[in-house]
Design a protein around this motif. Structure first.
Motif, PDB file in Angstrom:
ATOM      1  N   LEU A  23       0.940  36.081  49.002  1.00 20.96           N
ATOM      2  CA  LEU A  23       2.320  36.555  49.156  1.00 20.96           C
ATOM      3  C   LEU A  23       2.400  38.064  48.941  1.00 20.96           C
ATOM      4  CD1 LEU A  23       4.250  33.673  47.355  1.00 20.96           C
ATOM      5  CD2 LEU A  23       4.404  34.270  49.795  1.00 20.96           C
ATOM      6  N   TYR A  78      10.962  39.487  51.896  1.00 18.73           N
ATOM      7  CA  TYR A  78      10.736  38.104  51.481  1.00 18.73           C
ATOM      8  C   TYR A  78       9.527  37.576  52.256  1.00 18.73           C
ATOM      9  CZ  TYR A  78      11.296  33.014  51.594  1.00 18.73           C
ATOM     10  OH  TYR A  78      11.073  31.668  51.520  1.00 18.73           O
ATOM     11  N   ASP A  81       7.049  33.756  52.761  1.00 18.42           N
ATOM     12  CA  ASP A  81       6.659  32.422  52.301  1.00 18.42           C
ATOM     13  C   ASP A  81       5.412  31.931  53.010  1.00 18.42           C
ATOM     14  OD1 ASP A  81       7.730  31.464  54.749  1.00 18.42           O
ATOM     15  OD2 ASP A  81       9.602  30.806  53.798  1.00 18.42           O
ATOM     16  N   THR A 130       6.948  30.577  47.877  1.00 19.56           N
ATOM     17  CA  THR A 130       7.834  31.642  48.355  1.00 19.56           C
ATOM     18  C   THR A 130       7.821  32.819  47.400  1.00 19.56           C
ATOM     19  OG1 THR A 130       9.819  30.958  47.159  1.00 19.56           O
ATOM     20  CG2 THR A 130       9.381  29.830  49.230  1.00 19.56           C
ATOM     21  N   GLU A 165      11.412  25.149  53.685  1.00 12.29           N
ATOM     22  CA  GLU A 165      11.445  26.424  52.969  1.00 12.29           C
ATOM     23  C   GLU A 165      11.407  26.172  51.470  1.00 12.29           C
ATOM     24  OE1 GLU A 165      15.233  27.859  54.784  1.00 12.29           O
ATOM     25  OE2 GLU A 165      13.972  29.423  55.611  1.00 12.29           O
TER      26      GLU A 165
END
Lengths: 455, 478
Positions: B25, B35, B37, B170, B309
């Protein structure tokens, strides 16, 4: 490149050998590899950049006449080993099928005899994310600048893809084929009355990069098509002539493709069962399946079982001349294969079309429209209302009302219905505007009368 | 213990733990993304086809991979790999990272594993049962269909099973796994008499195990397929034009899925390309209508413990007594609307980015007696079985195709009708819902929804519905 093909073929050979060592009487491996870049722009800003490559194995094995297939994207030694074992385990579970078997080895084509079909363009692979985004941006901008009534956008997408597929069989066939594809599509949105919106689109797609339409042309045409739909309304329920734009004509031809597919015929799941040699369409209708068109979207040098590709005439002047058959469907029906086998990445085999085309007529689409006193010009269809066993057809439609040989106002929220047999027999005009953007394609054509349900 | 285990699972050959996920990540965010994921997926599917009295084909497919997503503003970078070596995963993270072109990496937060309660407890995965059991199951369907009527000329029985194991990490701290089983049986028959041929079919399943067949047997599906084919053998041409339509409970939820479901997916509303955009709080359906998307139903085909998600979906209230209350959200759209994600971010596979998608979309029961609803119709169509539908989001026009329907004359079902399409406009049709039955039913698990080229399994449900005026696309005028 040849080296690259050899690498895929080599991997296929190893799989076939492993399956044979484990006891398969017949083993057929397909190695597929692909890479793509997909970019999307919306309202001038990048929305998506997606890039990836993949490789996978498919295998069909036979133990005597017991058949099974297996697929894996796990190419580790352990993954491939289990993939081969899975196929054999399932073949032991399946039951002998008297018609199962590979094609006669004498029918297999040889690599050196495969024609060059212009399926691959090295330039496609050179498009980077920045360039792809620029094409999408230019296409969308042209649509938005075309008219102030274009108020929104579902975006514009530029995609490039390349793929290779190698087929290796225990019968002695080993070859690979590769191709490229690039496309730009633009989806503008306009505001209509009552809070409704109208979205439209236009697109270009080719195997060769230089043959794509200019970005701005695609955008402007998308805008024109979207605006033309403003104020669309229902019309009265009635019987009338129906003109099919090439964009929807191809889905009508796609229904016919399903009904002359050898798999549907031996399963007796088509209204065209037992109809070879009979009239199935008006004499204006000639339909061919031709995998040998240079640069064609559905072209291929050999079929999914390794037979040399050939052109098949399916309907000639309205008479049904041939079904499309692979080896198995041929044996079920007591006929030779038409070299129409398609092998999916997962190893399964069945008949399919390649470039399935309604032969163009002599008149221009403008002349066809001008010769239509009244009726519906269809540009969009919705839904799945088709029964292949009976031929009954009913789908949602939108387009334009024709009066005095001209498009007068846009129409939406109606359905058109008629049995497919009657539709094909009712074709009374075929235009000359064939564009091979898709592997199933028609020029503009007209059906004398269908039931339109509306108000 | 299943013989198929994800390579990225604990103890697997390519085990992914929180430390590795955090490192990937960080790499994904190294160019300044907001962001990121990781979506790991391992999918094992099996298929069995029984035809002409034998198990004619069997197949199995195993695929695994990682999809890396990076978001910067409204832009998404996406890359995927099937090769789960460290080098390949790092390459994917770097490729996706390029959507952002700055530097200055924000640190991903520490990952906290969550373990959601399961909505699909399955005692034994069908994938782990011997193949002979599945062959025997299909042989039962075949025999029952042939025994049901002498006019049955062909039977095709199929069984499909899948186990999808996912792991999501995430940059805002989720680390979650799920194991999603799915199975489906289908029976299709052809009946022939005097040169006339007709097909009929029946199917079902869900996120369930072998115990599904205790409730609904292969014989049940076989007899249903034969019944349908025989009824339709005598079907007459359907009428054309606008008339009252009564929908049978269950599968008719397809209407709901098309008429309002897609239009309430938040991405279309964020982009203002849906005809439901900016209409929260407004009346969009008759006050009889309350519509929810409910991922929590036990063992339903559309249910999920977590979305793709990593969020746990609950019930999303969409329409309450006719008033639009909200949309189905994924992460990106919920950030735009400043609302909580509803857990509707779904994707077809690791090769696809998530979008707001439906799970099980339901129209709640109303006050009316189903028989009274039919009795209230002078002339119209009763719709029992459906082949699918489609919608144009921008203007709300939608269709669904009928595979079994009847003419209603004088408040009674009379003749069976040939398959037709029905067409309507979403908000318009929902306002014309004038009666709603007490008999809410969930469809059996057969439906798959397509959007932008991605397919996901869904469920639908509804009671008997009366629509006062809808266009029926038959061939008979007047």
């Amino acid at each position: 490149m040849a080296d690259h093909d050899s690498e895929l073929i080599e991997l296929g050979r190893r799989v076939v050998e492993r399956a044979r060592q484990k006891g398969a009487d017949v083993a057929e491996a397909v190695v597929s590899e692909g890479s793509h870049l997909s970019t999307k722009v919306r309202l001038g800003e990048p929305e998506l950049v997606e890039e990836a490559g993949s490789r996978a194995l498919g295998l069909r094995v036979m133990l005597g006449q017991q058949v099974a297939v297996s697929y894996t994207s796990d190419l580790t030694d352990r993954g491939v080993e289990r993939f081969v074992e899975d196929a054999l385990e399932l073949a032991r579970l399946s039951q002998p099928d008297e018609h199962a078997g590979p094609p006669d080895p004498s029918l297999l084509s040889r690599r050196e005899d495969h024609p060059e079909l212009r399926l691959y363009d090295a330039a496609v692979g050179t498009v980077d994310a920045g360039t792809a985004l620029a094409h999408a941006k230019a296409g969308e901008a042209a649509a938005r600048e075309a008219d102030a009534r274009i108020t929104n956008s579902e975006g514009a997408t530029f995609t490039r893809a390349a793929g290779s597929k190698a087929l290796v069989t225990s019968g002695g066939f080993a070859a690979a084929s590769r191709g490229t594809y690039a496309s730009l599509s633009v989806h503008p949105v306009a505001d209509d009355a009552d809070g409704k919106k109208r979205s439209g689109y236009y697109w270009t797609a080719r195997r060769h990069l230089a043959e794509l339409l200019p970005d701005a042309d695609v955008g402007r045409e998308a805008a024109r098509r979207t605006l033309a739909k403003l104020g669309a309304r229902k019309v009265e329920t009635q019987e009338c002539a129906v003109v099919f734009d090439p964009d929807v004509g191809r889905s009508i031809l796609g229904l016919l493709a399903g009904c002359i597919n050898g798999g549907a015929i031996w399963r007796r799941s088509s209204y065209l069962v037992d109809k070879l040699g009979e009239r199935v369409a008006s004499d204006l209708v000639t339909v061919t399946d031709d995998p040998l068109i240079a640069g064609g979207p559905g072209s291929r040098p050999f079929d999914g079982e390794g037979l040399a590709s050939r052109r098949n005439v399916v309907v000639e002047n309205g008479i049904l001349k041939s079904y499309l058959l692979d080896t198995y469907a041929g044996r079920k029906l007591g006929m030779p294969s038409t070299a129409s086998a398609s092998r999916g990445a997962s190893g399964g085999v069945g008949p399919s079309t390649t470039n399935f085309v309604l032969t163009p007529g002599a008149m221009s689409p403008e002349a066809l429209l001008a010769s239509t006193p009244r009726g519906l010009y269809v540009t969009e269809m919705m839904g799945f209302g088709f029964n292949a066993v009976t031929g009954d057809f009913s789908r949602g439609a939108a387009g334009f009302w024709i009066e005095g040989g001209e498009k007068t106002f846009p129409v939406s929220e109606v359905t058109i219905s008629l049995n497919l047999h009657a539709m094909l027999e009712g074709i009374d005009a075929v235009a000359d505007d064939l564009d091979l953007r898709t592997s199933v394609a028609t020029p503009t054509f007209r059906v004398r009368a269908m039931t339109l349900a509306g108000r | 213990m299943s013989r198929y285990c994800a390579p990225f699972a604990a103890g697997g050959p390519a085990e992914v733990d929180a430390a590795l996920a955090r490192r990937l990540l960080a790499l994904a965010l190294a160019r300044g993304g907001d962001y990121a994921d990781l979506f790991y997926e391992y999918d094992v599917s099996g298929s069995y086809a029984y035809e002409e009295g034998i198990l004619k084909a069997a197949g199995r497919s195993v695929s695994a991979g990682l999809g890396v997503r990076v978001q910067k503003g409204d832009a998404t970078g996406y890359a995927y790999v099937e090769d789960l070596s460290i080098e390949a995963m790092e390459h994917a993270a770097r490729t996706a990272a390029q959507i952002a072109d700055g530097g200055g990496a924000p640190e991903p937060v520490g990952l906290v594993a969550i373990d959601p309660a399961s909505r699909y407890v399955v005692e034994r995965l069908s994938l782990d049962l011997p193949g002979e059991d599945k062959r025997a199951l299909l042989a039962r369907a075949d025999a029952a269909a042939r025994a049901a009527d002498s006019r049955v000329s062909r039977v095709e029985a199929s069984f499909a099973e899948q186990v999808r194991e996912i792991l999501i990490a995430t940059s805002d701290g989720l680390f979650v796994r799920d194991l999603q089983p799915l199975l489906r049986i289908g029976v299709r028959v052809i009946v022939e008499v005097d040169g006339k041929r007709q097909a009929g079919s029946s199917g079902g399943g869900g996120r369930t195990g072998w115990d599904y067949f205790a409730g609904k047997t292969p014989e049940d599906h076989a007899r249903e397929a034969v019944r349908q084919a025989l009824v339709m053998l005598d079907a007459r041409e359907a009428p054309a034009g606008e008339m009252d339509v009564v929908l049978a409970p269950g599968d008719s939820g397809i209407l709901l899925h098309e008429a309002v479901g897609h239009g309430l997916e938040a991405d279309f509303n964020r982009k203002k390309t849906s005809n439901y955009s900016d209409r929260v709080g407004e009346r969009v359906a008759s006050e009889l209508c309350t519509v929810v998307d409910d991922a929590t139903l036990a063992n339903s085909r559309g249910s999920i413990n977590v979305d793709d998600e990593g969020r746990v979906p609950e019930q999303a209230l969409l329409i309450e007594q006719g008033i639009l209350r909200g949309y189905m959200q994924d992460r990106q759209s919920s950030a735009f609307f400043h609302v909580a994600p509803t857990g509707n971010g779904r994707r077809e596979s690791f090769k696809s980015h998530p979008m707001p998608r439906m799970t099980n979309t339901l129209l709640y029961a109303g006050p009316h007696d189903p028989e009274e609803i039919v009795k209230s119709v002078e002339r119209g169509v009763y719709a029992s079985k459906f082949g699918g539908g489609q919608v144009d989001i921008s203007n709300g026009d939608f269709v669904f195709s009928l595979t079994e329907g009847y003419l209603i004359e004088g408040g009674k079902l009379t003749a069976p009708l040939k398959g037709v399409n029905l067409i309507g406009n979403g908000p318009d049709v929902m306002r014309k819902v004038t009666m709603l039955g007490r008999d809410m039913e969930l469809s059996d698990g057969i439906w798959t929804c397509g959007k932008e080229g991605q397919s996901v399994p869904v469920g639908v449900g509804c009671p008997t519905v009366k629509i006062s005026g809808m266009t029926v696309g038959g061939t008979q005028i007047g």
